[in-house]
Motif scaffolding. Structure first.
Motif, short mmCIF file in Angstrom:
data_model
loop_
_atom_site.label_atom_id
_atom_site.label_comp_id
_atom_site.label_asym_id
_atom_site.label_seq_id
_atom_site.Cartn_x
_atom_site.Cartn_y
_atom_site.Cartn_z
N GLY A 1 0.84 -1.02 0.08
CA GLY A 1 0.05 0.00 -0.18
C GLY A 1 0.71 1.14 -0.34
O GLY A 1 0.15 2.55 0.55
N ILE A 2 1.99 0.81 -0.66
CA ILE A 2 2.99 2.14 0.14
C ILE A 2 3.63 2.40 -1.69
O ILE A 2 4.10 1.34 -2.78
N LEU A 3 3.94 3.54 -1.84
CA LEU A 3 4.36 4.46 -3.77
C LEU A 3 5.63 4.59 -3.20
O LEU A 3 6.21 5.45 -2.49
N HIS A 4 6.08 4.10 -4.55
CA HIS A 4 7.61 3.84 -4.00
C HIS A 4 8.06 4.16 -6.06
O HIS A 4 8.12 2.96 -6.68
N PRO A 5 8.78 5.23 -5.93
CA PRO A 5 8.45 5.82 -6.82
C PRO A 5 10.52 5.15 -7.76
O PRO A 5 11.37 4.35 -6.99
N PRO A 6 10.65 5.26 -8.61
CA PRO A 6 11.93 4.36 -9.20
C PRO A 6 12.78 5.70 -9.04
O PRO A 6 12.80 7.44 -8.69
N ILE A 7 14.83 5.22 -8.69
CA ILE A 7 15.40 6.48 -8.95
C ILE A 7 15.47 7.57 -10.41
O ILE A 7 15.31 8.25 -10.19
N LEU A 8 15.45 6.68 -11.35
CA LEU A 8 15.79 7.84 -12.53
C LEU A 8 14.42 7.03 -13.50
O LEU A 8 14.42 5.89 -13.50
N ALA A 9 14.02 7.62 -14.47
CA ALA A 9 12.59 6.86 -15.31
C ALA A 9 13.44 8.03 -16.65
O ALA A 9 14.19 8.47 -17.27
N SER A 10 12.66 6.79 -17.66
CA SER A 10 12.65 7.39 -19.10
C SER A 10 12.22 6.52 -19.70
O SER A 10 11.16 5.70 -20.21
N LEU B 1 -0.82 2.01 -37.88
CA LEU B 1 0.50 1.98 -37.37
C LEU B 1 -0.24 2.76 -35.87
O LEU B 1 -0.80 3.26 -35.56
N LYS B 2 1.23 2.55 -34.66
CA LYS B 2 0.88 3.33 -33.39
C LYS B 2 2.11 3.72 -33.08
O LYS B 2 2.56 3.62 -33.19
N ARG B 3 1.63 4.37 -31.98
CA ARG B 3 3.09 6.00 -31.20
C ARG B 3 3.79 4.56 -30.24
O ARG B 3 2.85 4.64 -29.15
N VAL B 4 3.87 3.90 -30.05
CA VAL B 4 4.85 3.43 -29.76
C VAL B 4 6.36 3.76 -28.62
O VAL B 4 6.82 4.38 -28.65
N VAL B 5 6.05 3.81 -27.36
CA VAL B 5 7.12 4.99 -26.39
C VAL B 5 7.71 3.11 -25.67
O VAL B 5 6.34 2.80 -25.10
N VAL B 6 8.81 2.98 -24.95
CA VAL B 6 8.79 1.85 -24.21
C VAL B 6 9.49 2.81 -23.31
O VAL B 6 10.60 3.73 -23.39
N GLY B 7 9.36 2.76 -21.88
CA GLY B 7 9.75 3.17 -20.30
C GLY B 7 10.36 1.99 -19.53
O GLY B 7 10.30 0.71 -20.16
N ILE B 8 11.47 2.78 -19.01
CA ILE B 8 12.20 2.01 -18.31
C ILE B 8 12.71 2.73 -17.22
O ILE B 8 13.47 3.64 -17.40
N ASN B 9 12.19 2.17 -16.06
CA ASN B 9 12.43 2.70 -14.66
C ASN B 9 13.28 2.27 -14.44
O ASN B 9 13.62 0.94 -13.59
N VAL B 10 15.00 2.71 -13.12
CA VAL B 10 15.17 1.80 -12.82
C VAL B 10 15.09 2.07 -10.56
O VAL B 10 14.56 3.61 -10.43
N PHE B 11 15.31 0.85 -10.53
CA PHE B 11 14.35 0.47 -9.24
C PHE B 11 16.30 0.27 -8.13
O PHE B 11 16.68 -0.25 -8.46
N ASP B 12 15.38 0.71 -6.76
CA ASP B 12 16.82 0.58 -5.69
C ASP B 12 16.64 0.12 -5.20
O ASP B 12 15.54 -1.48 -4.79
N ILE C 1 14.64 10.72 -23.16
CA ILE C 1 13.95 11.21 -22.17
C ILE C 1 14.49 10.17 -20.99
O ILE C 1 13.31 9.21 -20.55
N LEU C 2 14.93 11.54 -20.23
CA LEU C 2 15.08 10.54 -19.24
C LEU C 2 14.85 12.03 -18.06
O LEU C 2 15.18 12.69 -17.48
N PHE C 3 14.98 11.14 -16.59
CA PHE C 3 13.84 12.41 -15.54
C PHE C 3 14.18 11.52 -14.20
O PHE C 3 14.52 10.46 -14.43
N ASP C 4 14.13 12.48 -13.12
CA ASP C 4 13.99 12.21 -11.95
C ASP C 4 12.89 11.37 -11.88
O ASP C 4 11.47 11.00 -12.22
N GLY C 5 13.27 9.96 -10.97
CA GLY C 5 12.02 9.59 -10.96
C GLY C 5 10.39 9.47 -10.39
O GLY C 5 9.36 8.74 -10.44
#
Length: 193
Positions: free
Chosen positions: A71-80, A171-182, A150-154
């Motif tokens: 029940g806790i939101l824990h954001p990534p260190i960095l997101a992209s 066609l579709k606009r496809v975006v892949v997200g990569i989050n860095v978790f601790d 695009i890189l940003f604070d998680g």
């Protein structure tokens, strides 16, 4: 159910993408990650395929399995986000893609607390988020471009506007997200699909 060969191919592709973006020597991502490298447990990948009229609503990224269990939101260190659909520079397939602009708000949680997940806190004034997007403070925006990362604070809330037009209906606009978790949550959510 998917075959083992297809799943193995997807895992190889995901690993290549992570290595290229986050572990490449001399890249911006590797530089951003360097001070936090000791805290990194792993990477979470996801994809968003948007058709005309679809958007990626305003939200925060977090370790979903951890939220479900604790029940806790824990954001990534960095997101992209990485833009992976090549619409072609000439627009020969029927024109260029329009819309789908990405934005991150640098005011962080204070901004998120005004609007909430998918803007639910602004329901009394449904146009409030649109006005904020158009002229509010703290927005950093980038249009869609093939191979753009695009890189940003998680911990920062973000969204992408609706796709207004695509060069072809299939066609579709496809975006892949990569989050860095601790290491605080990584071992607990490593088994998530």
């Amino acid at each position: 159910a998917r075959g083992g060969e297809a799943e193995a191919r997807e895992r190889r592709l995901a690993a290549q993408l992570v290595r290229a973006l986050w572990r490449g020597a001399g890249g911006a991502a590797a530089e951003l990650l360097a001070p936090e490298r000791h805290r990194v447990h792993g990477f979470a990948l996801w994809a968003n395929a948007a058709s005309q009229g679809e958007e990626c609503a305003y939200h925060l990224d977090y370790a979903e399995l951890h939220r479900r269990r604790q029940g806790i939101l824990h954001p990534p260190i960095l997101a992209s986000t990485v833009h992976v659909t090549d619409f072609g520079s000439s627009g020969a397939a029927g024109g260029a893609m329009r819309g789908g602009e990405f934005g991150v708000n640098t005011q962080g949680l204070s901004h998120y607390l005004r609007f909430g997940h998918h803007g639910v806190l602004a329901r009394a004034d449904p146009a409030a988020f649109g006005r904020d997007w158009a002229g509010g403070e703290g927005w950093v925006k980038a249009g869609y471009r093939f191979r753009r990362a695009i890189l940003f604070d998680g911990e920062l809330p973000h969204c992408a506007t609706p796709v207004e037009a695509l060069p072809a209906a299939h066609l579709k606009r496809v975006v892949v997200g990569i989050n860095v978790f601790d290491t605080d949550v990584g071992p607990h959510v490593a088994g998530a699909p």
